[in-house]
Design a protein around this motif. Sequence first.
Motif, mmCIF file in Angstrom:
data_model
loop_
_atom_site.group_PDB
_atom_site.id
_atom_site.type_symbol
_atom_site.label_atom_id
_atom_site.label_comp_id
_atom_site.label_asym_id
_atom_site.label_seq_id
_atom_site.Cartn_x
_atom_site.Cartn_y
_atom_site.Cartn_z
ATOM 1 N N SER A 239 -8.257 -4.398 9.700
ATOM 2 C CA SER A 239 -6.823 -4.686 9.783
ATOM 3 C C SER A 239 -6.178 -3.924 10.929
ATOM 4 O O SER A 239 -6.431 -2.734 11.102
ATOM 5 C CB SER A 239 -6.126 -4.284 8.481
ATOM 6 N N GLU B 3 -6.679 5.069 6.143
ATOM 7 C CA GLU B 3 -7.296 4.681 7.412
ATOM 8 C C GLU B 3 -8.727 4.203 7.214
ATOM 9 O O GLU B 3 -9.162 3.236 7.849
ATOM 10 C CB GLU B 3 -7.258 5.849 8.410
ATOM 11 N N GLN C 147 -11.424 -3.017 6.376
ATOM 12 C CA GLN C 147 -10.829 -4.350 6.255
ATOM 13 C C GLN C 147 -10.617 -5.023 7.613
ATOM 14 O O GLN C 147 -10.208 -6.166 7.682
ATOM 15 C CB GLN C 147 -9.475 -4.253 5.531
ATOM 16 N N CYS D 192 -1.566 -4.954 8.846
ATOM 17 C CA CYS D 192 -0.848 -4.033 7.955
ATOM 18 C C CYS D 192 0.440 -3.654 8.661
ATOM 19 O O CYS D 192 0.413 -3.059 9.745
ATOM 20 C CB CYS D 192 -1.662 -2.763 7.707
ATOM 21 N N ASP E 189 -4.494 -10.449 8.513
ATOM 22 C CA ASP E 189 -4.877 -9.166 7.920
ATOM 23 C C ASP E 189 -4.117 -7.967 8.487
ATOM 24 O O ASP E 189 -4.523 -6.822 8.268
ATOM 25 C CB ASP E 189 -6.385 -8.951 8.070
ATOM 26 N N LEU F 269 -3.061 -2.044 12.495
ATOM 27 C CA LEU F 269 -1.892 -1.324 12.002
ATOM 28 C C LEU F 269 -0.737 -1.615 12.943
ATOM 29 O O LEU F 269 -0.793 -1.307 14.135
ATOM 30 C CB LEU F 269 -2.159 0.184 11.934
ATOM 31 N N HIS G 55 0.865 -1.184 0.000
ATOM 32 C CA HIS G 55 0.000 0.000 0.000
ATOM 33 C C HIS G 55 0.897 1.228 0.000
ATOM 34 O O HIS G 55 1.788 1.339 0.832
ATOM 35 C CB HIS G 55 -0.899 0.010 1.236
ATOM 36 N N TRP H 289 -9.897 2.786 4.485
ATOM 37 C CA TRP H 289 -9.756 1.465 3.879
ATOM 38 C C TRP H 289 -9.388 0.425 4.936
ATOM 39 O O TRP H 289 -9.992 -0.650 5.001
ATOM 40 C CB TRP H 289 -8.677 1.486 2.782
ATOM 41 N N ARG H 290 -8.400 0.744 5.759
ATOM 42 C CA ARG H 290 -7.903 -0.209 6.757
ATOM 43 C C ARG H 290 -9.000 -0.611 7.731
ATOM 44 O O ARG H 290 -9.156 -1.791 8.062
ATOM 45 C CB ARG H 290 -6.714 0.397 7.510
ATOM 46 N N LYS H 291 -9.790 0.353 8.161
ATOM 47 C CA LYS H 291 -10.856 0.051 9.121
ATOM 48 C C LYS H 291 -11.963 -0.782 8.493
ATOM 49 O O LYS H 291 -12.548 -1.634 9.158
ATOM 50 C CB LYS H 291 -11.372 1.337 9.739
#
Length: 128
Positions: free
Chosen positions: A55, A47, A53, A78, A76, A57, A10, A49-51
């Motif tokens: 995932s 952020e 998913q 990151c 999952d 951090l 990413h 996108w990550r939430k």
Amino acid sequence: MAACLGGQVHIIEPAGFRLDNKSLQRAGMDYLERARLQTHDNWEQFEVWRKTQNSRLIALTTKSQNSYTSFDFMEDDCLMFGRESAGLPDPVQKTADHQLTIPMIESGRSLNLAVSVAMVFGEALRQI
């Protein structure tokens, strides 16, 4: 490495390089087209996108006492690495669900970014 090991990269803009740069394409050889790259226009977009998913951090930093070898990685997660010269910005580190470090001898300042990624990503893959 991401193309060969099944990882996804990413890139959060603004990046210090362009993906259409000829030297980047030459360095990526024939693997660049096989690499799973996803760009995000900014930190906020990443952020979101990550939430979505779900995932975690995981920030790699010299400011942590938690070794990456003692951490339980999940599929999952990151993994986020900063620049060799400056590391991750403080706001990014504070956002992280976990902060990890690669233990080094006291006189060691930092490791090459590619080496750091290989070590931590390799351990995450081994566990998963």
